[in-house]
Design an enzyme around this catalytic site. Structure first.
Site, mmCIF file in Angstrom:
data_model
loop_
_atom_site.group_PDB
_atom_site.id
_atom_site.type_symbol
_atom_site.label_atom_id
_atom_site.label_comp_id
_atom_site.label_asym_id
_atom_site.label_seq_id
_atom_site.Cartn_x
_atom_site.Cartn_y
_atom_site.Cartn_z
ATOM 1 N N HIS A 207 -2.354 2.117 -11.418
ATOM 2 C CA HIS A 207 -3.002 1.029 -10.685
ATOM 3 C C HIS A 207 -2.262 -0.297 -10.820
ATOM 4 C CE1 HIS A 207 -4.474 -0.025 -14.673
ATOM 5 N NE2 HIS A 207 -4.717 -1.218 -14.189
HETATM 6 C C1 UD1 Z 1 -7.880 -5.300 -13.129
HETATM 7 C C2 UD1 Z 1 -7.176 -5.954 -14.314
HETATM 8 C C3 UD1 Z 1 -6.309 -4.948 -15.041
HETATM 9 C C4 UD1 Z 1 -7.120 -3.732 -15.431
HETATM 10 C C5 UD1 Z 1 -7.783 -3.168 -14.174
HETATM 11 C C6 UD1 Z 1 -8.637 -1.948 -14.481
HETATM 12 C C7 UD1 Z 1 -6.627 -8.315 -13.991
HETATM 13 C C8 UD1 Z 1 -5.520 -9.271 -13.776
HETATM 14 N N1 UD1 Z 1 -6.301 -7.032 -13.872
HETATM 15 O O1 UD1 Z 1 -6.878 -4.897 -12.224
HETATM 16 O O2 UD1 Z 1 -5.795 -5.532 -16.217
HETATM 17 O O3 UD1 Z 1 -6.269 -2.780 -16.024
HETATM 18 O O4 UD1 Z 1 -8.614 -4.184 -13.609
HETATM 19 O O5 UD1 Z 1 -9.024 -1.318 -13.287
HETATM 20 O O6 UD1 Z 1 -7.732 -8.729 -14.282
HETATM 21 N N2 UD1 Z 1 -11.260 -3.287 -5.695
HETATM 22 C C9 UD1 Z 1 -12.232 -2.559 -5.058
HETATM 23 N N3 UD1 Z 1 -13.426 -2.375 -5.692
HETATM 24 C C10 UD1 Z 1 -13.673 -2.876 -6.923
HETATM 25 C C11 UD1 Z 1 -12.681 -3.630 -7.564
HETATM 26 C C12 UD1 Z 1 -11.465 -3.829 -6.951
HETATM 27 O O7 UD1 Z 1 -12.047 -2.074 -3.957
HETATM 28 O O8 UD1 Z 1 -14.794 -2.669 -7.445
HETATM 29 C C13 UD1 Z 1 -9.944 -3.459 -5.046
HETATM 30 C C14 UD1 Z 1 -9.818 -4.730 -4.273
HETATM 31 O O9 UD1 Z 1 -9.113 -4.471 -3.107
HETATM 32 C C15 UD1 Z 1 -8.969 -5.603 -5.190
HETATM 33 C C16 UD1 Z 1 -8.127 -4.584 -5.930
HETATM 34 O O10 UD1 Z 1 -8.946 -3.419 -6.035
HETATM 35 O O11 UD1 Z 1 -8.207 -6.510 -4.470
HETATM 36 C C17 UD1 Z 1 -7.726 -5.023 -7.283
HETATM 37 O O12 UD1 Z 1 -8.835 -5.458 -8.081
HETATM 38 P P1 UD1 Z 1 -8.640 -6.603 -9.190
HETATM 39 O O13 UD1 Z 1 -9.881 -6.797 -9.951
HETATM 40 O O14 UD1 Z 1 -8.014 -7.803 -8.573
HETATM 41 O O15 UD1 Z 1 -7.513 -6.030 -10.155
HETATM 42 P P2 UD1 Z 1 -7.250 -4.562 -10.702
HETATM 43 O O16 UD1 Z 1 -6.005 -4.058 -10.065
HETATM 44 O O17 UD1 Z 1 -8.459 -3.688 -10.643
#
Ligand code: UD1
Length: 371
Positions: A207
């Protein structure tokens, strides 16, 4: 009565805070504990499923921060959490891990003059291109109390000038959660549902933006998984970020033995980890969970902030390049598994130690037995 507020936001926070919530119950005559959910992760598979599987109390406040750039996400956490800090005036705020919610909440509570503790403090990858590394360094630069999972964390904090009386090497609350759900995972039916035999498959999670947002890097991983699929089934639960990249980029097809799944709940994921022949990941926490389960883990990264998993555990760091990863996978498949050792205090009782430090050292209360 002392009031403690813990902040969770993203998937890995939930398993770190759940055992602390339970452990603080021992002190419920003196301490109340509430949870704030920032909403950084909001899908039911990324959030609700964990509250259910970990049996965590429901958050008292939900900030609904959602997705966005690092700045907007962190700013939204700060804005939402500030009003809670000002209104509730907790005696202690607990933040965990290294996600944007961690630094957003820590900055807010410290600036509101509230004593703040960091669970999983001191870890360093020494790679400042990782957003998590910036979150770790910045959080540890401002908080008051440091709960540490491995000796490298203590060493890093001391080197950065933290007073040793504030550093508490307590073990790993993520492993508390793992050991708690492990018997439940033994009753899970996910292997049967997916027609998987134990040790006949590799479990894969990817991820990290550096791996999945870049089409050529993701193509490399597809080639790797197609290579693994010649020897083992491949089980690949997709983070939303990874799923989006796979859908939007024009990439080679995956081998039919690669099984792409939606994000899994915690119990099913632990069941799949326990019975896998190997795990391939770019995650932080999975390096620790595989070490505790003694499952070979190939971490497709150049650095790790969790060196004990490589020094003592079953984790191997491999450059995220095709040849290196294929060679590492082939050697795990052909050689007998390394058993590894369990790091000090990864015994399922870290949260009890944290609760004791909070009660006795931070609040000066009398000790309570575990029963
Ligand atoms: C975040 C953490 C990372 C952790 C990971 C676990 C930061 C900088 N990164 O990364 O350290 O390892 O979580 O998963 O805080 N999205 C959904 N549904 C959700 C959540 C996210 O669809 O419930 C999608 C969205 O398009 C979003 C993308 O996933 O833009 C990334 O989510 P985000 O919380 O920004 O970072 P992660 O890559 O999940």
């Amino acid at each position: 009565m002392k009031h403690v507020v813990s902040v969770v936001g993203a998937r890995p926070n939930f398993m770190k805070i759940a055992p602390i919530d339970r452990a603080l119950n021992r002190y419920s005559d003196f301490i109340t504990h509430s949870i704030v959910h920032t909403g950084q992760h909001y899908d039911s598979a990324m959030s609700d499923a964990f509250f259910h599987d970990l049996d965590i109390r429901q958050p008292k406040w939900f900030l609904g921060v959602g997705s966005g750039s690092h700045a907007s996400q962190t700013a939204a956490v700060m804005k939402g959490f500030e009003s809670i800090c000002l209104r509730e005036q907790p005696h202690l705020v607990i933040v965990a891990g290294d996600v944007n919610s961690t630094i957003g909440a820590a900055l807010t509570s410290v600036k509101c003059g509230i004593r703040t503790a960091h669970v999983e403090a001191g870890l360093r990858s020494f790679d400042r291109t990782m957003p998590e590394e910036i979150n770790r360094i910045a959080t540890d630069a401002i908080v008051d109390d440091f709960f540490v999972t491995e000796q490298s964390g203590v060493d890093n904090l001391i080197r950065e000038g933290v007073n040793s009386s504030r550093i508490h090497y307590v073990g790993n609350t993520m492993i508390d959660s793992l050991l708690r759900v492990s018997p439940l995972a033994d009753n899970a039916t996910i292997l049967k549902e997916l027609h998987l035999e134990p040790k006949s498959y590799a479990l894969v999670t990817l991820h990290r933006p550096s791996n999945v947002d870049d089409a050529s890097q993701l193509s490399m991983f597809i080639e790797l998984l197609n290579h693994v699929a010649k020897s083992l089934r491949v089980v690949f639960p997709l983070h939303p970020r990874t799923k989006a990249s796979l859908e939007h980029e024009k990439l080679a097809p995956l081998h039919p033995s690669v099984l792409c799944l939606d994000p899994l709940g915690y119990i099913n994921f632990v069941a799949l980890m326990k019975h896998s022949a190997l795990v391939i990941t770019d995650s932080g926490g999975i390096q620790e969970e595989t070490t505790a389960l003694r499952i070979p883990c190939i971490t497709a990264r150049t650095t790790t902030e969790r060196p004990v998993t490589v020094q003592m555990g079953t984790n191997t760091l491999v450059q995220p390049h095709l040849e290196a990863l294929q060679a590492a996978v082939d050697s795990v498949i052909s050689a007998p598994a390394v058993k590894g050792q369990i790091p000090h205090l990864w015994d399922g009782n870290a949260a009890d130690r944290i609760a004791d430090v909070i009660a006795m050292k931070i609040f000066g209360l009398p000790a309570k037995s575990n029963s």
